[in-house]
Motif scaffolding. Structure first.
Motif, PDB file in Angstrom:
ATOM      1  N   ASP A 142      -8.692  -1.657 -70.926  1.00 41.06           N
ATOM      2  CA  ASP A 142      -7.387  -2.316 -70.853  1.00 41.06           C
ATOM      3  C   ASP A 142      -7.190  -2.974 -69.489  1.00 41.06           C
ATOM      4  O   ASP A 142      -6.752  -4.126 -69.401  1.00 41.06           O
ATOM      5  CB  ASP A 142      -6.246  -1.328 -71.087  1.00 41.06           C
ATOM      6  N   LEU A 143      -7.500  -2.263 -68.435  1.00 39.63           N
ATOM      7  CA  LEU A 143      -7.309  -2.785 -67.083  1.00 39.63           C
ATOM      8  C   LEU A 143      -8.217  -3.975 -66.803  1.00 39.63           C
ATOM      9  O   LEU A 143      -7.772  -4.994 -66.253  1.00 39.63           O
ATOM     10  CB  LEU A 143      -7.539  -1.690 -66.049  1.00 39.63           C
ATOM     11  N   LEU A 144      -9.475  -3.874 -67.174  1.00 42.95           N
ATOM     12  CA  LEU A 144     -10.421  -4.970 -66.959  1.00 42.95           C
ATOM     13  C   LEU A 144      -9.997  -6.216 -67.719  1.00 42.95           C
ATOM     14  O   LEU A 144      -9.933  -7.314 -67.156  1.00 42.95           O
ATOM     15  CB  LEU A 144     -11.829  -4.564 -67.405  1.00 42.95           C
ATOM     16  N   LEU A 145      -9.725  -6.053 -69.002  1.00 42.22           N
ATOM     17  CA  LEU A 145      -9.420  -7.195 -69.854  1.00 42.22           C
ATOM     18  C   LEU A 145      -8.070  -7.825 -69.515  1.00 42.22           C
ATOM     19  O   LEU A 145      -7.953  -9.051 -69.443  1.00 42.22           O
ATOM     20  CB  LEU A 145      -9.479  -6.775 -71.323  1.00 42.22           C
ATOM     21  N   ASP A 146      -7.060  -6.990 -69.264  1.00 44.07           N
ATOM     22  CA  ASP A 146      -5.750  -7.536 -68.929  1.00 44.07           C
ATOM     23  C   ASP A 146      -5.785  -8.279 -67.596  1.00 44.07           C
ATOM     24  O   ASP A 146      -5.178  -9.339 -67.453  1.00 44.07           O
ATOM     25  CB  ASP A 146      -4.689  -6.435 -68.902  1.00 44.07           C
ATOM     26  N   GLY A 147      -6.516  -7.733 -66.638  1.00 49.52           N
ATOM     27  CA  GLY A 147      -6.644  -8.415 -65.345  1.00 49.52           C
ATOM     28  C   GLY A 147      -7.287  -9.783 -65.489  1.00 49.52           C
ATOM     29  O   GLY A 147      -6.845 -10.764 -64.883  1.00 49.52           O
TER      30      GLY A 147
END
Length: 84
Positions: free
Chosen positions: A22-27
């Motif tokens: 989630d963090l990688l993709l949202d960033g």
């Protein structure tokens, strides 16, 4: 699909069962929203259709991702820039 909503739609698809993903993709989507809305990064949709466990393996070892266009995208997501 209207270009202006593409990033929002892909942001929704990027919500995974793993916080790290989630963090990688949202960033990435946040950084690249304008480019995504212009139709850039078409391989992002293919990447988001991948199962979480495979996707996480690819982020741990980007060279294992196929096709090569996904490797370049994974490097971009991980590092904020494309691999040389």
């Amino acid at each position: 699909m209207a270009d202006a909503v593409r990033a929002g739609r892909l942001r929704w698809l990027s919500r995974r069962g793993m916080k790290e993903l989630d963090l990688l993709l949202d960033g990435f989507i946040t950084r690249q929203a304008d480019a995504i809305n212009r139709g850039e990064w078409p391989e992002l949709e293919t990447l988001l259709a991948t199962e979480d466990d495979v996707l996480w393996d690819w982020f741990q070892n980007p060279e294992s991702a196929k096709p090569e266009s996904l490797r370049l995208l994974i490097h971009e997501i991980r590092n904020g820039r494309a691999a040389p």
